[in-house]
Structures are given as structure tokens and as C-alpha cells.
Scaffold this motif. Structure first.
Motif, PDB file in Angstrom:
ATOM      1  N   ILE A 268       0.826  -1.206   0.000  1.00  0.00           N
ATOM      2  CA  ILE A 268       0.000   0.000   0.000  1.00  0.00           C
ATOM      3  C   ILE A 268       0.864   1.262   0.000  1.00  0.00           C
ATOM      4  N   LEU A 269       2.005   1.217   0.706  1.00  0.00           N
ATOM      5  CA  LEU A 269       2.877   2.398   0.761  1.00  0.00           C
ATOM      6  C   LEU A 269       3.477   2.722  -0.603  1.00  0.00           C
ATOM      7  N   ASN A 270       3.712   1.683  -1.436  1.00  0.00           N
ATOM      8  CA  ASN A 270       4.367   1.884  -2.738  1.00  0.00           C
ATOM      9  C   ASN A 270       3.400   1.904  -3.915  1.00  0.00           C
ATOM     10  N   PHE A 271       2.094   1.917  -3.628  1.00  0.00           N
ATOM     11  CA  PHE A 271       1.114   1.861  -4.723  1.00  0.00           C
ATOM     12  C   PHE A 271       1.329   2.988  -5.724  1.00  0.00           C
ATOM     13  N   GLN A 272       1.610   4.185  -5.236  1.00  0.00           N
ATOM     14  CA  GLN A 272       1.767   5.326  -6.148  1.00  0.00           C
ATOM     15  C   GLN A 272       3.054   5.224  -6.971  1.00  0.00           C
ATOM     16  N   LYS A 273       4.038   4.464  -6.466  1.00  0.00           N
ATOM     17  CA  LYS A 273       5.242   4.213  -7.267  1.00  0.00           C
ATOM     18  C   LYS A 273       4.940   3.183  -8.350  1.00  0.00           C
ATOM     19  N   ASP A 274       4.135   2.183  -7.989  1.00  0.00           N
ATOM     20  CA  ASP A 274       3.762   1.151  -8.957  1.00  0.00           C
ATOM     21  C   ASP A 274       2.884   1.728 -10.062  1.00  0.00           C
ATOM     22  N   PHE A 275       2.027   2.688  -9.674  1.00  0.00           N
ATOM     23  CA  PHE A 275       1.115   3.320 -10.635  1.00  0.00           C
ATOM     24  C   PHE A 275       1.302   4.834 -10.543  1.00  0.00           C
ATOM     25  N   PRO A 276       2.292   5.368 -11.255  1.00  0.00           N
ATOM     26  CA  PRO A 276       2.620   6.798 -11.143  1.00  0.00           C
ATOM     27  C   PRO A 276       1.462   7.735 -11.492  1.00  0.00           C
ATOM     28  N   ASP A 277       0.514   7.263 -12.300  1.00  0.00           N
ATOM     29  CA  ASP A 277      -0.619   8.117 -12.685  1.00  0.00           C
ATOM     30  C   ASP A 277      -1.806   7.976 -11.736  1.00  0.00           C
ATOM     31  N   SER A 278      -1.608   7.289 -10.628  1.00  0.00           N
ATOM     32  CA  SER A 278      -2.728   7.015  -9.730  1.00  0.00           C
ATOM     33  C   SER A 278      -3.190   8.272  -9.000  1.00  0.00           C
ATOM     34  N   LYS A 279      -4.454   8.236  -8.588  1.00  0.00           N
ATOM     35  CA  LYS A 279      -5.034   9.322  -7.802  1.00  0.00           C
ATOM     36  C   LYS A 279      -5.236   8.830  -6.372  1.00  0.00           C
ATOM     37  N   LEU A 280      -4.976   9.716  -5.422  1.00  0.00           N
ATOM     38  CA  LEU A 280      -5.082   9.379  -4.005  1.00  0.00           C
ATOM     39  C   LEU A 280      -6.295  10.082  -3.405  1.00  0.00           C
ATOM     40  N   PHE A 281      -7.119   9.319  -2.700  1.00  0.00           N
ATOM     41  CA  PHE A 281      -8.277   9.866  -1.996  1.00  0.00           C
ATOM     42  C   PHE A 281      -8.162   9.476  -0.523  1.00  0.00           C
ATOM     43  N   ARG A 282      -8.630  10.351   0.339  1.00  0.00           N
ATOM     44  CA  ARG A 282      -8.593  10.076   1.781  1.00  0.00           C
ATOM     45  C   ARG A 282      -9.997  10.159   2.371  1.00  0.00           C
ATOM     46  N   LEU A 283     -10.359   9.125   3.126  1.00  0.00           N
ATOM     47  CA  LEU A 283     -11.607   9.153   3.883  1.00  0.00           C
ATOM     48  C   LEU A 283     -11.222   9.386   5.337  1.00  0.00           C
ATOM     49  N   GLU A 284     -11.490  10.588   5.837  1.00  0.00           N
ATOM     50  CA  GLU A 284     -10.991  10.964   7.156  1.00  0.00           C
ATOM     51  C   GLU A 284     -12.092  11.221   8.186  1.00  0.00           C
ATOM     52  N   GLN A 285     -13.334  11.326   7.734  1.00  0.00           N
ATOM     53  CA  GLN A 285     -14.404  11.536   8.707  1.00  0.00           C
ATOM     54  C   GLN A 285     -14.825  10.210   9.310  1.00  0.00           C
ATOM     55  N   ASN A 286     -14.718  10.095  10.600  1.00  0.00           N
ATOM     56  CA  ASN A 286     -15.065   8.877  11.324  1.00  0.00           C
ATOM     57  C   ASN A 286     -16.488   8.988  11.867  1.00  0.00           C
ATOM     58  N   TYR A 287     -17.283   7.939  11.673  1.00  0.00           N
ATOM     59  CA  TYR A 287     -18.675   7.931  12.122  1.00  0.00           C
ATOM     60  C   TYR A 287     -18.873   7.045  13.355  1.00  0.00           C
ATOM     61  N   ARG A 288     -17.825   6.401  13.794  1.00  0.00           N
ATOM     62  CA  ARG A 288     -17.958   5.341  14.786  1.00  0.00           C
ATOM     63  C   ARG A 288     -17.508   5.766  16.181  1.00  0.00           C
ATOM     64  N   SER A 289     -16.495   6.607  16.273  1.00  0.00           N
ATOM     65  CA  SER A 289     -15.830   6.850  17.556  1.00  0.00           C
ATOM     66  C   SER A 289     -16.043   8.267  18.073  1.00  0.00           C
ATOM     67  N   THR A 290     -15.760   8.439  19.362  1.00  0.00           N
ATOM     68  CA  THR A 290     -15.822   9.776  19.955  1.00  0.00           C
ATOM     69  C   THR A 290     -14.560  10.560  19.593  1.00  0.00           C
ATOM     70  N   LYS A 291     -14.612  11.871  19.815  1.00  0.00           N
ATOM     71  CA  LYS A 291     -13.465  12.729  19.474  1.00  0.00           C
ATOM     72  C   LYS A 291     -12.244  12.385  20.315  1.00  0.00           C
ATOM     73  N   ASN A 292     -12.457  12.030  21.576  1.00  0.00           N
ATOM     74  CA  ASN A 292     -11.326  11.690  22.437  1.00  0.00           C
ATOM     75  C   ASN A 292     -10.586  10.448  21.945  1.00  0.00           C
ATOM     76  N   ILE A 293     -11.338   9.467  21.489  1.00  0.00           N
ATOM     77  CA  ILE A 293     -10.706   8.253  20.959  1.00  0.00           C
ATOM     78  C   ILE A 293      -9.890   8.583  19.709  1.00  0.00           C
ATOM     79  N   LEU A 294     -10.449   9.407  18.835  1.00  0.00           N
ATOM     80  CA  LEU A 294      -9.760   9.745  17.586  1.00  0.00           C
ATOM     81  C   LEU A 294      -8.506  10.575  17.831  1.00  0.00           C
ATOM     82  N   SER A 295      -8.592  11.555  18.732  1.00  0.00           N
ATOM     83  CA  SER A 295      -7.410  12.384  18.997  1.00  0.00           C
ATOM     84  C   SER A 295      -6.293  11.545  19.599  1.00  0.00           C
TER      85      SER A 295
END
Length: 364
Positions: A268-295
């Protein structure tokens, strides 16, 4: 836009609508990665992609079944034509079709771990080897590791470094066990779980026409939990996706815990090296945990230098502060947990409200 897409947040929607080309979705815990995978497959089908041309690989049959049901709920019965399942189930299906090319019949037997370990144990006994020196579970685990790293029994025998390592670990006959194990499986018309990946790689590498056939079938490839793939799985994915490069991998670089099973975080760390034209997306909003757990989780993982980087956040409540107890030993740890549960019971809570998580069965 299809109505079902209204259920997605902006980050989920962006990664779902990206149809063509290589892409990686870094998805934090509780951020809706399964929803994205499900909706992405459904969206591809609503855009005219034949489900027969979609390959979706998961790590459990349960996950595949649930995803297929959810997709069917959106697009209907056509979902049954998807190539969806675990790596082992999907490639076992392919090997049933192509088995004759690598010396097997289509009705070859698949050994589970128990079958394989029994065979290893039998070989150890027949070779009159010390059962304490050659513990069959450890021997089988090493055979599995060799297969997942494409080191055949013949290659092993010719590798002086590995033979020396076996002598040092007081298991100089490992190579004989490995060789006999492979030969007996083949004579019995059987493959173990590792063979399902090893033989698929052999098939794709040795028969260019077969590789081309499945590249043309699998025009869209989606892989869940990509951080948990091993070298063998990685090579299959690279081969199959090479022609059209419509590959979407979803995973979390902070959740790789299966290195003991051969998982390689570098996939997973080298995916962008394997596919130089790849696009990266991030899912960062958590629906499961409290803010204290996430911090707290963000603070811990920030110390890891090898990561693609993301910061989980939530609109949930702050929640209770985390409590950390450093125990002297496992008995002290157990007593501490029991005392907490006793206090809860005294407060009127039910035992059915309590869950205990532990890292190894020995702790239970």
C-alpha cells in the motif's frame, strides 16, 4: 446523479465517481470504506460496465456476501454476475477452469490448514524426526511463508543461506519435509490455500494467452484491505491490472496487523510508485468513535514515520477521556478488569453490556 449516491459525504462521493485509471483510497477506521467500495461497484454498473468485467477482492467471504447483497439492493439481480469474493475463492474458481494447463484436473482437492498440518506431521513421523525439533505447525508455517515468497522446494534446496539457517535453528531436514509435502500434494491432486495463489501466479506467468484472457475479463479491479495483501496477492493484482489499469485499492496504512501472516505493508505504501498516474483519496471523517478516541489514535499513529498520512476527525461527541492502566503482569491485568466490571454490575449494568478485547487467546 443516481439517488443512492446522496448517502455519501464529499470525500466518499469523489472517490466513488472516479471510474477509470489507478486509484488508492486511504480509509481510516469507521470512515465508510465498505460503503465506498459497494457504491463504487454499483455506480460502475449504472454507467454501463458489465458486472462480468468487475473483479472485487475481499478478505472474508462474509464481507463479499454482504457487499454483493447491498449492491443487489441498488442495481438488482445483475449483481450475481460480479466476480466477487476472497482471493482464494476467486482464484480457486479460475484454477478449476484452467487446471489442466498446470497438470491438475478441474476437480482438484483443496486442503485446509488442518489437512495440510496433518500431512506435515505424517511426513515428520515417517522421516523419524524429533517432534520437538520439528513441530509440525512451525514447519507448515515456514512452508507457507516460502510459497508466499515464491521460493519453491527445488529453489530452497539450492539456497545455501537458507540451508545454513535451518542448521542453526536445528532443523536441517526442513528442505526434505518441504519437498515431500509438495510432491505428495501434487500426487494426491490437491492444493493447499497457499497453492491457490502460487498456482495462479504460475498460470499467469507461464501462459500469456491465459493472462490476456483474464486481463480482458477483469477490466475493473477493486481490492479491499489492501494493506493486508501479501507478495503473492500483490503480483496477481499487478499482472491482471496491467492492461487496463482500472484498479482501485482501499486500505488503511495505520491498520496493518497481519505481517505474521505474510502481509506486506509496502504494497500500500508503494502503490503510487507502482502506478505513477494514480489518484489518491482520503476518507478521514469517522462515524464510529468519539473525538477523544480519535485524537488519542491520531497522537499514537503520528509517531509512525512510514505512512501515507491522514487525520481522522468526527462530528460525534467528545466522549470520556481514555484511561490507561499499566499492569505488572497478566494476573494483575485480569484483576483490574474484573474490578471494573464488578463496579459496573454494582451500578446496575448487565454483563451483556460488557466486551473484553485481547490480543492473543492465551490471555483469555
Amino acid at each position: 446523479m443516481s439517488d443512492f449516491l446522496n448517502n455519501l459525504n464529499s470525500s466518499q462521493l469523489e472517490s466513488t465517481l472516479q471510474m477509470n485509471g489507478p486509484m488508492i483510497v486511504i480509509a481510516g477506521a469507521g470512515s465508510g470504506k465498505t460503503r465506498v467500495l459497494t457504491y463504487k461497484i454499483a455506480y460502475l454498473m449504472t454507467q454501463g460496465v458489465d458486472p462480468f468485467n468487475i473483479l472485487a477482492l475481499t478478505f472474508t467471504n462474509k464481507a463479499a456476501k454482504e457487499m454483493k447483497e447491498r449492491i443487489a439492493g441498488i442495481v438488482g439481480g445483475e449483481a450475481k454476475n460480479l466476480w466477487m469474493g476472497t482471493f482464494h475463492s476467486v482464484f480457486a474458481r479460475i484454477l478449476r477452469i484452467e487446471a489442466h494447463k498446470i497438470g491438475y484436473t478441474s476437480n482438484f482437492t483443496i486442503y485446509d490448514s488442518d489437512d495440510s498440518q496433518k500431512l506435515v506431521s505424517r511426513i515428520i513421523k515417517e522421516l523419524n524426526l524429533d517432534k520437538e525439533q520439528y513441530k509440525y505447525k512451525i514447519i507448515f508455517s515456514r512452508i507457507s511463508s516460502m510459497k508466499n515468497n515464491f521460493i519453491s522446494a527445488d529453489q530452497y534446496i539450492n539456497d545455501d543461506e537458507m540451508l545454513l539457517s535451518d542448521k542453526i535453528s536445528n532443523r536441517p531436514k526442513f528442505h526434505e519435509i518441504y519437498k515431500q509435502y509438495v510432491e505428495r500434494c501434487f500426487k494426491a491432486g490437491a492444493m493447499d490455500f497457499d497453492d491457490l495463489l502460487l498456482k495462479t501466479n504460475e498460470l499467469l506467468n507461464s501462459y500469456p494467452d491465459t493472462l490476456s484472457k483474464y486481463q480482458n475479463i477483469f477490466r475493473y479491479i477493486l481490492v479491499d484491505e489492501y494493506q493486508d495483501t501479501n507478495h503473492s496477492q500483490y503480483l496477481i493484482i499487478r499482472s491482471l491490472s496491467d492492461k487496463f489499469q482500472n484498479i482501485c485499492v482501499v486500505g488503511d496504512d495505520a491498520q496493518s496487523i497481519y505481517s505474521f501472516r505474510g502481509a506486506n505493508i509496502n504494497n500500500i505504501l508503494n502503490f503510487q510508485k507502482d502506478f505513477p498516474d494514480s489518484k489518491l483519496f482520503r476518507l478521514e471523517q469517522n462515524y464510529r468513535s468519539t473525538k477523544n478516541i480519535l485524537s488519542s489514535a491520531n497522537a499514537v499513529i503520528s509517531n509512525n514515520p512510514e505512512r501515507l498520512g491522514k487525520k481522522l476527525w468526527s462530528e460525534n461527541k467528545e466522549g470520556e477521556p481514555l484511561k490507561i492502566y499499566r499492569s505488572f503482569n497478566e494476573r494483575d491485568e485480569a484483576s483490574f478488569i474484573v474490578d471494573i466490571i464488578k463496579n459496573w454490575i454494582d451500578e446496575g449494568r448487565s454483563l451483556s453490556d460488557v466486551a473484553i478485547l485481547y490480543r492473543s487467546n492465551a490471555q483469555s
